[in-house]
Design a protein around this motif. Structure first.
Motif, PDB file in Angstrom:
ATOM      1  N   ARG A  37       0.833  -1.196   0.000  1.00 39.87           N
ATOM      2  CA  ARG A  37       0.000   0.000   0.000  1.00 39.87           C
ATOM      3  C   ARG A  37       0.873   1.253   0.000  1.00 39.87           C
ATOM      4  NH1 ARG A  37      -2.643  -0.313   5.487  1.00 39.87           N
ATOM      5  NH2 ARG A  37      -0.455  -0.770   5.966  1.00 39.87           N
ATOM      6  N   ILE A  38       0.274   2.357  -0.425  1.00 37.69           N
ATOM      7  CA  ILE A  38       0.985   3.642  -0.388  1.00 37.69           C
ATOM      8  C   ILE A  38       1.459   3.939   1.039  1.00 37.69           C
ATOM      9  CG2 ILE A  38       0.662   6.144  -0.548  1.00 37.69           C
ATOM     10  CD1 ILE A  38       1.090   4.948  -3.225  1.00 37.69           C
ATOM     11  N   ALA A  39       0.651   3.537   2.013  1.00 33.98           N
ATOM     12  CA  ALA A  39       1.007   3.786   3.410  1.00 33.98           C
ATOM     13  C   ALA A  39       2.265   3.038   3.828  1.00 33.98           C
ATOM     14  CB  ALA A  39      -0.160   3.383   4.316  1.00 33.98           C
ATOM     15  N   ASP A  40       2.631   2.026   3.059  1.00 39.07           N
ATOM     16  CA  ASP A  40       3.820   1.245   3.373  1.00 39.07           C
ATOM     17  C   ASP A  40       5.088   1.831   2.757  1.00 39.07           C
ATOM     18  OD1 ASP A  40       2.292  -0.684   4.739  1.00 39.07           O
ATOM     19  OD2 ASP A  40       1.824  -1.698   2.862  1.00 39.07           O
ATOM     20  N   LEU A  41       4.964   2.857   1.903  1.00 36.65           N
ATOM     21  CA  LEU A  41       6.094   3.395   1.155  1.00 36.65           C
ATOM     22  C   LEU A  41       6.586   4.714   1.740  1.00 36.65           C
ATOM     23  CD1 LEU A  41       4.892   2.761  -2.526  1.00 36.65           C
ATOM     24  CD2 LEU A  41       6.202   1.241  -1.047  1.00 36.65           C
ATOM     25  N   TRP A  42       7.877   4.822   1.896  1.00 40.77           N
ATOM     26  CA  TRP A  42       8.487   6.061   2.379  1.00 40.77           C
ATOM     27  C   TRP A  42       9.654   6.429   1.466  1.00 40.77           C
ATOM     28  CZ3 TRP A  42       6.570   8.806   6.537  1.00 40.77           C
ATOM     29  CH2 TRP A  42       5.605   8.147   7.316  1.00 40.77           C
ATOM     30  N   LEU A  43       9.712   7.703   1.068  1.00 45.13           N
ATOM     31  CA  LEU A  43      10.782   8.197   0.211  1.00 45.13           C
ATOM     32  C   LEU A  43      11.750   9.030   1.053  1.00 45.13           C
ATOM     33  CD1 LEU A  43       8.753   9.387  -2.929  1.00 45.13           C
ATOM     34  CD2 LEU A  43       9.640   7.091  -2.405  1.00 45.13           C
ATOM     35  N   SER A  44      13.020   8.710   0.957  1.00 41.23           N
ATOM     36  CA  SER A  44      14.023   9.442   1.717  1.00 41.23           C
ATOM     37  C   SER A  44      14.368  10.772   1.055  1.00 41.23           C
ATOM     38  CB  SER A  44      15.303   8.604   1.837  1.00 41.23           C
ATOM     39  OG  SER A  44      15.058   7.404   2.522  1.00 41.23           O
ATOM     40  N   LYS A  45      14.731  11.729   1.896  1.00 38.34           N
ATOM     41  CA  LYS A  45      15.286  13.009   1.450  1.00 38.34           C
ATOM     42  C   LYS A  45      16.470  13.292   2.374  1.00 38.34           C
ATOM     43  CE  LYS A  45      11.596  15.409   2.252  1.00 38.34           C
ATOM     44  NZ  LYS A  45      10.699  16.597   2.373  1.00 38.34           N
ATOM     45  N   TYR A  46      17.670  13.031   1.882  1.00 36.39           N
ATOM     46  CA  TYR A  46      18.834  13.326   2.728  1.00 36.39           C
ATOM     47  C   TYR A  46      19.809  14.231   1.977  1.00 36.39           C
ATOM     48  CZ  TYR A  46      21.768   9.768   0.328  1.00 36.39           C
ATOM     49  OH  TYR A  46      22.488   9.027  -0.599  1.00 36.39           O
ATOM     50  N   VAL A  47      20.588  14.959   2.733  1.00 37.99           N
ATOM     51  CA  VAL A  47      21.481  15.977   2.176  1.00 37.99           C
ATOM     52  C   VAL A  47      22.895  15.414   2.047  1.00 37.99           C
ATOM     53  CG1 VAL A  47      22.544  18.224   2.580  1.00 37.99           C
ATOM     54  CG2 VAL A  47      20.107  17.880   3.069  1.00 37.99           C
ATOM     55  N   SER A  48      23.342  15.255   0.803  1.00 41.02           N
ATOM     56  CA  SER A  48      24.725  14.840   0.549  1.00 41.02           C
ATOM     57  C   SER A  48      25.508  15.957  -0.112  1.00 41.02           C
ATOM     58  CB  SER A  48      24.743  13.605  -0.358  1.00 41.02           C
ATOM     59  OG  SER A  48      24.187  13.906  -1.628  1.00 41.02           O
ATOM     60  N   PHE A  49      24.838  17.096  -0.392  1.00 33.95           N
ATOM     61  CA  PHE A  49      25.457  18.188  -1.159  1.00 33.95           C
ATOM     62  C   PHE A  49      25.929  19.317  -0.242  1.00 33.95           C
ATOM     63  CE2 PHE A  49      20.826  18.104  -1.372  1.00 33.95           C
ATOM     64  CZ  PHE A  49      20.481  19.275  -0.705  1.00 33.95           C
ATOM     65  N   ASP A  50      26.320  18.963   0.963  1.00 30.12           N
ATOM     66  CA  ASP A  50      26.885  19.912   1.919  1.00 30.12           C
ATOM     67  C   ASP A  50      28.255  19.372   2.311  1.00 30.12           C
ATOM     68  OD1 ASP A  50      27.621  21.049   4.519  1.00 30.12           O
ATOM     69  OD2 ASP A  50      25.608  21.916   4.537  1.00 30.12           O
ATOM     70  N   ASP A  51      29.296  20.191   2.159  1.00 30.57           N
ATOM     71  CA  ASP A  51      30.657  19.712   2.382  1.00 30.57           C
ATOM     72  C   ASP A  51      30.928  19.304   3.823  1.00 30.57           C
ATOM     73  OD1 ASP A  51      31.344  19.965  -0.251  1.00 30.57           O
ATOM     74  OD2 ASP A  51      32.362  21.898  -0.033  1.00 30.57           O
ATOM     75  N   ALA A  52      30.106  19.724   4.759  1.00 27.76           N
ATOM     76  CA  ALA A  52      30.325  19.380   6.166  1.00 27.76           C
ATOM     77  C   ALA A  52      29.757  18.009   6.526  1.00 27.76           C
ATOM     78  CB  ALA A  52      29.705  20.444   7.072  1.00 27.76           C
ATOM     79  N   VAL A  53      28.856  17.480   5.704  1.00 31.46           N
ATOM     80  CA  VAL A  53      28.156  16.232   6.028  1.00 31.46           C
ATOM     81  C   VAL A  53      29.050  15.031   5.722  1.00 31.46           C
ATOM     82  CG1 VAL A  53      26.184  14.767   5.469  1.00 31.46           C
ATOM     83  CG2 VAL A  53      25.882  17.240   5.661  1.00 31.46           C
ATOM     84  N   THR A  54      29.189  14.132   6.691  1.00 33.58           N
ATOM     85  CA  THR A  54      29.960  12.909   6.512  1.00 33.58           C
ATOM     86  C   THR A  54      29.028  11.708   6.400  1.00 33.58           C
ATOM     87  OG1 THR A  54      30.118  12.384   8.858  1.00 33.58           O
ATOM     88  CG2 THR A  54      31.788  13.893   7.953  1.00 33.58           C
ATOM     89  N   MET A  55      29.589  10.582   6.016  1.00 27.67           N
ATOM     90  CA  MET A  55      28.787   9.364   5.960  1.00 27.67           C
ATOM     91  C   MET A  55      28.275   9.001   7.350  1.00 27.67           C
ATOM     92  SD  MET A  55      27.536   7.048   3.890  1.00 27.67           S
ATOM     93  CE  MET A  55      28.523   6.734   2.418  1.00 27.67           C
ATOM     94  N   ALA A  56      29.103   9.201   8.374  1.00 30.44           N
ATOM     95  CA  ALA A  56      28.663   8.913   9.748  1.00 30.44           C
ATOM     96  C   ALA A  56      27.490   9.805  10.155  1.00 30.44           C
ATOM     97  CB  ALA A  56      29.829   9.094  10.720  1.00 30.44           C
TER      98      ALA A  56
END
Length: 478
Positions: A37-56
């Protein structure tokens, strides 16, 4: 069906990147009697385009986002694209190693589309001037710290992958991993300034071998203390078996061929087959089925690219191998001024290597003693004549004879002094080809003995002043 979380890749700034895949999965799942169902689906939005952000940082934030879902069940499944694959794998490792700090929710299925598990040759270019200019025009930063992780041979990616190779089988604890990779670039997206975007053996961004978790850790080192210091023995460790599927005609991205954005029928079908796995037996059966389908694809490996009014451009999609070599000594010191040479035959000769066996090599910018070699596995193994699919009497490539056994020579440039290293080679009884696999990555640690001479530290009973700035190195310390 369990909750399904989608996780995108590096530099994404819009959820349009998921294309039609979520909707088509839902439609096909319903048609096959799988409740999604649509209720079972979640789309991620994460920021990888910032030089300060690490994988951790992304791992911590991903864990926090999962806690906020308040899932009704104790588990979930995940579909990732590109960098999303290693991101979730890093979360799984953090969850395992720090159980008190991370959520206890169980990930049952990790379906990775075009995962950059061992990185991408493009990451080094993304960190350069052209990558920064492109990011500036897009109004974002390149995401320097994530690109550090993604660079071929990075400390971070090798830590994760060597841990996986030596770790327990995820399927034994009911956790099923899948890697699905497109088998060619989208030729319409070729960047004439950057040939990696049209590289055979890749999907236009990630090399096929770099997606596959059926990897090997190899070590070249002395067999035992006091052994011949010129001869290095080969020891191999294979990763737990992981389902791996080539998706014919799919590429990394793009609305026409993108493995996720275009959501081709082959992708949707493969993903649903992965999600239907319920136990180790069905997982092993799917691994077998994918292997058989990959063999069929490898047998039909000629692509004729139209070139306007000119004869078509020929692409032979041979299986490739990615060999990541780490050069160091027994003290863990990097060997920065050392050459790694391939040789073939008996006695080994670098001039006897098959023509065209090496497609590319790239040193890591932060750890230059780590070098990634992109090798043509078919040419190293030996391959039958390749005929033109439109005219079987025309030969596109003649028979390629394998020239095994293959060896390696390690040649330091500093061969004398108080501390130095000596040239070495693989044991004649070993064949370096045994460490390689088609569409697979091998991490090869080359460990040279460290030659320390007596002159580094001496004792004397001469109380008269004595200048020892130019001391004789003396014999080697045993």
């Amino acid at each position: 069906m369990t909750t399904l979380v989608f996780v995108h890749g590096w530099s994404v700034t819009n959820t349009s990147t998921y294309g039609a895949l979520p909707a088509r999965l839902q439609q096909q799942a319903a048609a096959q009697g799988m409740g999604l169902r649509i209720a079972d689906l979640w789309l991620s939005k994460y920021v990888s385009f910032d030089d300060a952000v690490t994988m951790a940082d992304l791992v911590r934030a991903f864990d926090h986002a999962l806690r906020d879902l308040h899932l009704t069940g104790p588990s979930f499944a995940c579909i990732t694209h590109s960098t999303g694959g290693p991101l979730v794998r890093e979360w799984l490792r953090a969850q395992r190693d720090r159980p008190g700090a991370y959520s206890t929710i169980k990930l049952t299925h990790l379906v990775m589309l075009a995962p950059a598990n061992f990185g991408s040759a493009l990451a080094q270019l993304g960190k350069g001037l052209l990558g920064r200019l492109r990011s500036w025009f897009d109004g974002v930063e390149p995401g320097q710290r994530i690109l550090d992780w993604l660079e071929l041979g990075s400390r971070e990616s090798l830590s994760l992958n060597v841990d996986h190779i030596h770790g327990p089988d995820p399927a034994a604890r009911g956790q099923f991993l899948f890697a699905l990779a497109g088998d060619r670039p989208d030729r319409s997206m070729y960047d004439h300034i950057n040939s990696y975007t049209g590289e055979d053996g890749s999907d236009g961004v990630v090399r096929i071998a770099a997606t596959n978790l059926n990897a090997t850790h190899a070590v070249l080192s002395l067999n035992q203390a006091g052994a011949n210091s010129d001869v290095l023995a080969l020891n191999l460790t294979r990763a737990p078996r992981t389902a791996f599927k080539l998706v014919p005609g799919a590429s990394h991205s793009g609305e026409a061929q993108g493995i996720m954005t275009a959501a081709p029928a082959a992708t949707v079908d493969a993903v649903l087959r992965c999600l239907r796995v319920a136990d180790r037996e069905s997982y092993a059966a799917l691994c077998d089925a994918f292997d058989a389908e990959n063999a069929q694809r490898d047998a039909d490996k000629v692509e004729l690219e139209p070139v306007g009014p000119f004869p078509p451009r020929v692409h032979i999609h041979d299986p490739r191998s990615l060999l990541i070599v780490r050069l160091s000594d027994e003290a863990g010191e990097p060997l920065l001024d050392t050459r790694f040479l391939f040789a073939a035959g008996s006695p080994p000769n670098p001039d006897w290597m098959p023509h065209g066996f090496m497609q590319d090599r790239q040193a890591n910018s932060r750890t230059p003693n780590v070098i990634s070699f992109f090798l043509n596995h078919a040419l190293l193994a030996g391959d039958a004549r390749v005929a033109d699919p439109t005219n079987s009497r025309r030969t596109l490539r003649p028979v390629a004879d394998g020239r095994r056994p293959y060896a390696a020579r390690i040649q330091p440039t500093i061969l004398a002094g108080l501390v130095h290293h000596a040239p070495a080679a693989t044991d004649p009884a070993d064949d370096l080809f045994a460490a390689l696999g088609p569409h697979q990555t091998t991490v090869l640690d080359v460990v040279l003995p460290r030659k320390v001479h007596e002159g580094v530290f001496r004792l004397t009973q001469n109380f008269a002043p004595e200048d020892f700035r130019r001391t004789d190195p003396g014999p080697l310390i045993g």
